[in-house]
Scaffold this motif. Structure first.
Motif, PDB file in Angstrom:
ATOM      1  N   VAL A 102       0.840  -1.203   0.000  1.00  0.00           N
ATOM      2  CA  VAL A 102       0.000   0.000   0.000  1.00  0.00           C
ATOM      3  C   VAL A 102       0.873   1.250   0.000  1.00  0.00           C
ATOM      4  CG1 VAL A 102      -1.646   1.348   1.342  1.00  0.00           C
ATOM      5  CG2 VAL A 102      -1.962  -1.124   1.103  1.00  0.00           C
ATOM      6  N   ALA A 103       1.920   1.244   0.832  1.00  0.00           N
ATOM      7  CA  ALA A 103       2.811   2.404   0.911  1.00  0.00           C
ATOM      8  C   ALA A 103       3.504   2.646  -0.426  1.00  0.00           C
ATOM      9  CB  ALA A 103       3.847   2.198   2.016  1.00  0.00           C
ATOM     10  N   GLU A 104       3.941   1.558  -1.076  1.00  0.00           N
ATOM     11  CA  GLU A 104       4.615   1.704  -2.370  1.00  0.00           C
ATOM     12  C   GLU A 104       3.657   2.251  -3.421  1.00  0.00           C
ATOM     13  OE1 GLU A 104       7.058  -0.891  -5.721  1.00  0.00           O
ATOM     14  OE2 GLU A 104       6.130  -1.913  -4.028  1.00  0.00           O
ATOM     15  N   ALA A 105       2.418   1.726  -3.434  1.00  0.00           N
ATOM     16  CA  ALA A 105       1.435   2.198  -4.412  1.00  0.00           C
ATOM     17  C   ALA A 105       1.095   3.663  -4.169  1.00  0.00           C
ATOM     18  CB  ALA A 105       0.169   1.342  -4.340  1.00  0.00           C
ATOM     19  N   ARG A 106       0.966   4.047  -2.892  1.00  0.00           N
ATOM     20  CA  ARG A 106       0.666   5.440  -2.557  1.00  0.00           C
ATOM     21  C   ARG A 106       1.802   6.353  -3.012  1.00  0.00           C
ATOM     22  NH1 ARG A 106      -0.433   5.400   3.115  1.00  0.00           N
ATOM     23  NH2 ARG A 106      -2.601   5.073   2.509  1.00  0.00           N
ATOM     24  N   SER A 107       3.022   5.917  -2.743  1.00  0.00           N
ATOM     25  CA  SER A 107       4.185   6.711  -3.129  1.00  0.00           C
ATOM     26  C   SER A 107       4.290   6.799  -4.647  1.00  0.00           C
ATOM     27  CB  SER A 107       5.447   6.073  -2.540  1.00  0.00           C
ATOM     28  OG  SER A 107       6.573   6.858  -2.825  1.00  0.00           O
ATOM     29  N   ASP A 108       4.037   5.674  -5.337  1.00  0.00           N
ATOM     30  CA  ASP A 108       4.073   5.661  -6.799  1.00  0.00           C
ATOM     31  C   ASP A 108       3.065   6.639  -7.390  1.00  0.00           C
ATOM     32  OD1 ASP A 108       6.065   3.793  -6.883  1.00  0.00           O
ATOM     33  OD2 ASP A 108       4.745   2.097  -7.327  1.00  0.00           O
ATOM     34  N   LEU A 109       1.839   6.600  -6.844  1.00  0.00           N
ATOM     35  CA  LEU A 109       0.781   7.465  -7.376  1.00  0.00           C
ATOM     36  C   LEU A 109       1.100   8.929  -7.134  1.00  0.00           C
ATOM     37  CD1 LEU A 109      -1.941   7.826  -8.710  1.00  0.00           C
ATOM     38  CD2 LEU A 109      -3.030   7.443  -6.497  1.00  0.00           C
ATOM     39  N   ASP A 110       1.553   9.259  -5.925  1.00  0.00           N
ATOM     40  CA  ASP A 110       1.914  10.648  -5.627  1.00  0.00           C
ATOM     41  C   ASP A 110       3.033  11.135  -6.546  1.00  0.00           C
ATOM     42  OD1 ASP A 110       0.037  10.810  -3.649  1.00  0.00           O
ATOM     43  OD2 ASP A 110       1.431  10.413  -2.012  1.00  0.00           O
ATOM     44  N   ALA A 111       4.040  10.287  -6.746  1.00  0.00           N
ATOM     45  CA  ALA A 111       5.161  10.665  -7.605  1.00  0.00           C
ATOM     46  C   ALA A 111       4.692  10.833  -9.051  1.00  0.00           C
ATOM     47  CB  ALA A 111       6.264   9.608  -7.528  1.00  0.00           C
ATOM     48  N   MET A 112       3.814   9.936  -9.506  1.00  0.00           N
ATOM     49  CA  MET A 112       3.327  10.017 -10.877  1.00  0.00           C
ATOM     50  C   MET A 112       2.549  11.306 -11.111  1.00  0.00           C
ATOM     51  SD  MET A 112       0.905   7.349 -12.981  1.00  0.00           S
ATOM     52  CE  MET A 112       2.044   5.995 -12.781  1.00  0.00           C
ATOM     53  N   VAL A 113       1.683  11.644 -10.164  1.00  0.00           N
ATOM     54  CA  VAL A 113       0.897  12.875 -10.285  1.00  0.00           C
ATOM     55  C   VAL A 113       1.823  14.092 -10.330  1.00  0.00           C
ATOM     56  CG1 VAL A 113      -0.742  14.378  -9.095  1.00  0.00           C
ATOM     57  CG2 VAL A 113      -1.180  11.919  -9.229  1.00  0.00           C
ATOM     58  N   THR A 114       2.834  14.103  -9.459  1.00  0.00           N
ATOM     59  CA  THR A 114       3.783  15.228  -9.412  1.00  0.00           C
ATOM     60  C   THR A 114       4.556  15.361 -10.716  1.00  0.00           C
ATOM     61  OG1 THR A 114       4.051  15.016  -7.021  1.00  0.00           O
ATOM     62  CG2 THR A 114       5.808  16.152  -8.213  1.00  0.00           C
ATOM     63  N   ILE A 115       5.094  14.248 -11.195  1.00  0.00           N
ATOM     64  CA  ILE A 115       5.912  14.275 -12.409  1.00  0.00           C
ATOM     65  C   ILE A 115       5.087  14.674 -13.624  1.00  0.00           C
ATOM     66  CG2 ILE A 115       7.257  12.847 -14.006  1.00  0.00           C
ATOM     67  CD1 ILE A 115       8.205  11.250 -11.539  1.00  0.00           C
ATOM     68  N   LEU A 116       3.890  14.103 -13.749  1.00  0.00           N
ATOM     69  CA  LEU A 116       3.048  14.431 -14.899  1.00  0.00           C
ATOM     70  C   LEU A 116       2.661  15.903 -14.895  1.00  0.00           C
ATOM     71  CD1 LEU A 116       0.689  11.306 -15.042  1.00  0.00           C
ATOM     72  CD2 LEU A 116       2.531  11.893 -16.617  1.00  0.00           C
ATOM     73  N   ALA A 117       2.425  16.462 -13.711  1.00  0.00           N
ATOM     74  CA  ALA A 117       2.043  17.877 -13.626  1.00  0.00           C
ATOM     75  C   ALA A 117       3.168  18.793 -14.081  1.00  0.00           C
ATOM     76  CB  ALA A 117       1.628  18.216 -12.201  1.00  0.00           C
ATOM     77  N   GLU A 118       4.403  18.316 -14.020  1.00  0.00           N
ATOM     78  CA  GLU A 118       5.554  19.131 -14.400  1.00  0.00           C
ATOM     79  C   GLU A 118       5.808  19.132 -15.904  1.00  0.00           C
ATOM     80  OE1 GLU A 118       7.973  18.229 -10.225  1.00  0.00           O
ATOM     81  OE2 GLU A 118       8.643  17.335 -12.117  1.00  0.00           O
ATOM     82  N   LEU A 163      12.234   9.631 -16.029  1.00  0.00           N
ATOM     83  CA  LEU A 163      13.296   8.821 -15.437  1.00  0.00           C
ATOM     84  C   LEU A 163      14.269   9.691 -14.640  1.00  0.00           C
ATOM     85  CD1 LEU A 163      14.001   6.354 -18.385  1.00  0.00           C
ATOM     86  CD2 LEU A 163      12.877   5.841 -16.204  1.00  0.00           C
ATOM     87  N   ALA A 164      14.586  10.871 -15.179  1.00  0.00           N
ATOM     88  CA  ALA A 164      15.498  11.777 -14.469  1.00  0.00           C
ATOM     89  C   ALA A 164      14.889  12.239 -13.154  1.00  0.00           C
ATOM     90  CB  ALA A 164      15.832  12.980 -15.356  1.00  0.00           C
ATOM     91  N   ARG A 165      13.581  12.544 -13.172  1.00  0.00           N
ATOM     92  CA  ARG A 165      12.899  12.994 -11.950  1.00  0.00           C
ATOM     93  C   ARG A 165      12.819  11.864 -10.922  1.00  0.00           C
ATOM     94  NH1 ARG A 165      12.055  15.843  -9.090  1.00  0.00           N
ATOM     95  NH2 ARG A 165       9.872  16.452  -8.887  1.00  0.00           N
ATOM     96  N   GLN A 166      12.605  10.627 -11.410  1.00  0.00           N
ATOM     97  CA  GLN A 166      12.584   9.489 -10.485  1.00  0.00           C
ATOM     98  C   GLN A 166      13.941   9.340  -9.798  1.00  0.00           C
ATOM     99  OE1 GLN A 166      10.802   6.687 -13.528  1.00  0.00           O
ATOM    100  NE2 GLN A 166      10.064   5.794 -11.633  1.00  0.00           N
ATOM    101  N   ARG A 167      15.011   9.447 -10.595  1.00  0.00           N
ATOM    102  CA  ARG A 167      16.360   9.345 -10.015  1.00  0.00           C
ATOM    103  C   ARG A 167      16.588  10.469  -8.999  1.00  0.00           C
ATOM    104  NH1 ARG A 167      17.840   7.579 -15.258  1.00  0.00           N
ATOM    105  NH2 ARG A 167      18.268   9.728 -15.908  1.00  0.00           N
TER     106      ARG A 167
END
Length: 200
Positions: A102-118, A163-167
């Protein structure tokens, strides 16, 4: 649930994440619970055993799904298990996601939303069309009225940025390691895409 229906609901959840969270917060009286409901719904959409037909009104379906998840969470919080209930549950294999998942999925979703918004709007539209809606590049080009080469270039730039933002997130400890996460799988270029880029 057909792959197209799942993709449509996931896209809708991403596009309206902030509005959905605000609405759920008002309805549930808790921002934290609203976030939990959105993340639980994301997990349900990621399950392959969910089955429905073609969606005629995806917004209504997603809202109903969110309210059902919220109802399930409230009911679970109110329910008190007896000793017999606990013993019975221990005899049945628990298929619900564990805290780490659950924590990984939550973190993944938050990161995805942030990155896509950029991302720039057109680049984000092309990336979501290719990765969430599973549209072919030529179809994306036709829909946006741009060249196939431009679609390929925008996809490549979007992949490189994601990928750069994930790193960067991993290096600054703003997000957990996602080398094996669903975010990496959702946003990284597929082999066919890389071959297509090389061919162009």
């Amino acid at each position: 649930m057909t792959e197209a229906s799942v993709a449509m609901l996931r896209r809708l959840l991403l596009d309206r994440y902030d509005d959905l969270k605000r609405g759920l917060t008002r309805r549930l009286g808790s921002s934290e619970m609203a976030g939990d409901v959105l993340h639980d719904t994301w997990l349900r959409l990621a399950r392959t055993d969910t089955t429905i037909g073609t969606l005629h009104n995806p917004v209504s379906y997603l809202l109903r799904m969110l309210f059902n998840v919220a109802h399930d969470r409230r009911r679970a919080e109110k329910r008190r298990l007896t000793k017999v209930d606990i013993e019975h549950l221990l005899e049945v294999a628990d298929e619900t996601p564990g805290p780490a998942e659950v924590a990984e999925a939550r973190s993944d979703l938050d990161a995805m939303v942030t990155i896509l918004a950029e991302l720039p709007p057109r680049r984000r539209t092309i990336l979501l069309a290719a990765r969430v809606d599973n549209m072919a590049r030529q179809e994306i080009a036709d829909r946006l009225g741009v060249s196939l080469r431009l679609v390929s270039k925008e996809l490549q730039l979007a992949h490189e940025y994601c990928l750069a933002r994930q790193r960067q997130m991993r290096e600054t400890d703003c997000a957990p390691d996602r080398r094996n996460s669903s975010l990496n799988r959702d946003l990284s270029p597929r082999r066919g895409d890389r071959d297509h880029d090389l061919a162009e």
